[in-house]
Write an enzyme that holds these catalytic residues in place. Structure first.
Site, PDB file in Angstrom:
ATOM      1  N   ASN A  35     -16.429  -6.125 -25.821  1.00 46.91           N
ATOM      2  CA  ASN A  35     -16.496  -5.607 -24.466  1.00 46.91           C
ATOM      3  C   ASN A  35     -17.969  -5.562 -24.056  1.00 46.91           C
ATOM      4  O   ASN A  35     -18.777  -4.921 -24.711  1.00 46.91           O
ATOM      5  CB  ASN A  35     -15.859  -4.215 -24.406  1.00 46.91           C
ATOM      6  CG  ASN A  35     -15.743  -3.696 -23.002  1.00 46.91           C
ATOM      7  OD1 ASN A  35     -16.729  -3.634 -22.283  1.00 46.91           O
ATOM      8  ND2 ASN A  35     -14.546  -3.299 -22.615  1.00 46.91           N
ATOM      9  N   HIS A  46     -14.184  -7.750 -20.651  1.00 45.24           N
ATOM     10  CA  HIS A  46     -13.493  -7.099 -21.756  1.00 45.24           C
ATOM     11  C   HIS A  46     -13.597  -7.978 -22.999  1.00 45.24           C
ATOM     12  O   HIS A  46     -13.892  -9.179 -22.909  1.00 45.24           O
ATOM     13  CB  HIS A  46     -12.027  -6.866 -21.406  1.00 45.24           C
ATOM     14  CG  HIS A  46     -11.816  -5.713 -20.479  1.00 45.24           C
ATOM     15  ND1 HIS A  46     -10.605  -5.086 -20.359  1.00 45.24           N
ATOM     16  CD2 HIS A  46     -12.647  -5.073 -19.624  1.00 45.24           C
ATOM     17  CE1 HIS A  46     -10.695  -4.103 -19.474  1.00 45.24           C
ATOM     18  NE2 HIS A  46     -11.932  -4.085 -19.015  1.00 45.24           N
ATOM     19  N   GLU A  48     -11.413  -9.309 -25.067  1.00 49.11           N
ATOM     20  CA  GLU A  48     -10.538 -10.479 -25.157  1.00 49.11           C
ATOM     21  C   GLU A  48     -11.016 -11.591 -24.228  1.00 49.11           C
ATOM     22  O   GLU A  48     -10.982 -12.772 -24.597  1.00 49.11           O
ATOM     23  CB  GLU A  48      -9.093 -10.073 -24.818  1.00 49.11           C
ATOM     24  CG  GLU A  48      -8.506  -9.042 -25.770  1.00 49.11           C
ATOM     25  CD  GLU A  48      -8.796  -7.585 -25.382  1.00 49.11           C
ATOM     26  OE1 GLU A  48      -8.113  -6.702 -25.931  1.00 49.11           O
ATOM     27  OE2 GLU A  48      -9.682  -7.326 -24.542  1.00 49.11           O
ATOM     28  N   SER A  71      -5.240  -2.192 -28.140  1.00 46.21           N
ATOM     29  CA  SER A  71      -4.151  -2.744 -27.337  1.00 46.21           C
ATOM     30  C   SER A  71      -4.714  -3.351 -26.046  1.00 46.21           C
ATOM     31  O   SER A  71      -5.452  -2.687 -25.321  1.00 46.21           O
ATOM     32  CB  SER A  71      -3.164  -1.617 -27.002  1.00 46.21           C
ATOM     33  OG  SER A  71      -2.097  -2.068 -26.209  1.00 46.21           O
ATOM     34  N   CYS A  73      -5.471  -4.407 -22.346  1.00 46.61           N
ATOM     35  CA  CYS A  73      -5.163  -3.885 -21.016  1.00 46.61           C
ATOM     36  C   CYS A  73      -4.344  -4.939 -20.262  1.00 46.61           C
ATOM     37  O   CYS A  73      -4.117  -6.043 -20.747  1.00 46.61           O
ATOM     38  CB  CYS A  73      -6.454  -3.564 -20.267  1.00 46.61           C
ATOM     39  SG  CYS A  73      -7.353  -5.038 -19.733  1.00 46.61           S
ATOM     40  N   CYS A  76      -6.263  -8.303 -19.722  1.00 48.05           N
ATOM     41  CA  CYS A  76      -6.306  -9.122 -20.934  1.00 48.05           C
ATOM     42  C   CYS A  76      -4.916  -9.603 -21.328  1.00 48.05           C
ATOM     43  O   CYS A  76      -4.759 -10.727 -21.823  1.00 48.05           O
ATOM     44  CB  CYS A  76      -6.987  -8.345 -22.048  1.00 48.05           C
ATOM     45  SG  CYS A  76      -8.718  -7.965 -21.640  1.00 48.05           S
ATOM     46  N   ASP A 136     -13.711   2.054 -17.694  1.00 51.60           N
ATOM     47  CA  ASP A 136     -13.236   0.814 -18.308  1.00 51.60           C
ATOM     48  C   ASP A 136     -11.753   0.590 -18.068  1.00 51.60           C
ATOM     49  O   ASP A 136     -11.314  -0.538 -17.898  1.00 51.60           O
ATOM     50  CB  ASP A 136     -13.539   0.815 -19.807  1.00 51.60           C
ATOM     51  CG  ASP A 136     -13.336  -0.546 -20.440  1.00 51.60           C
ATOM     52  OD1 ASP A 136     -14.014  -1.502 -20.001  1.00 51.60           O
ATOM     53  OD2 ASP A 136     -12.496  -0.675 -21.342  1.00 51.60           O
TER      54      ASP A 136
END
Length: 143
Positions: A35, A46, A48, A71, A73, A76, A136
């Protein structure tokens, strides 16, 4: 997951939000990310997304696995679905549950390692940085 966790730690060392991700194909890491919202002043940076950018244009993602310390968001999750990444492994979801139900609904294989070290590491950061975490995940309140 170890490599994704290392990315999260690098992000923390840079003053960022400690979430990391790696993209794996054929047992090899082809993309790494963390991130970078704080570092790059980019709300879409982010872990990912940063990881996918690092992997570059690879054609099909059909034989890839995305590892993320947290996990994903919904943004992503959307990237996973857009690029048809078939498998996502998350380090933990005690601190945040993103689009897991949508991933499963769309046929993505999802595994949660429930890693206590990752969870505790991230929980400490969230407790120390609640306003940044709220920003975020889109929970910042307008006053």
């Amino acid at each position: 997951m170890k490599a994704a966790f290392e990315e999260a730690k690098k992000g923390l060392g840079e003053g960022g939000i400690p979430i990391g991700a790696v993209l794996v194909r054929g047992g090899k890491i082809i993309g790494r990310g963390r991130n970078r919202r704080v570092q790059d002043l980019d709300p879409t940076a982010h872990a990912e997304i940063d990881c996918l950018r690092d992997a570059g244009r690879i054609g099909s993602y059909a034989d890839c696995t995305l590892y993320s310390t947290l996990s994903p968001c919904y943004m992503c999750t959307g990237a996973v679905l857009l690029f048809k990444i078939p498998k996502v492994i998350i380090g933990e979801n005690r601190n945040f549950v993103g689009g897991e139900d949508l991933l499963k609904e769309k046929g993505v294989e999802l595994a949660n390692l429930n890693d206590k070290e990752i969870s505790g590491f991230f929980r400490k950061w969230v407790n120390d940085n609640p306003a940044l975490w709220d920003e975020d995940i889109g929970e910042t309140k307008i006053i």
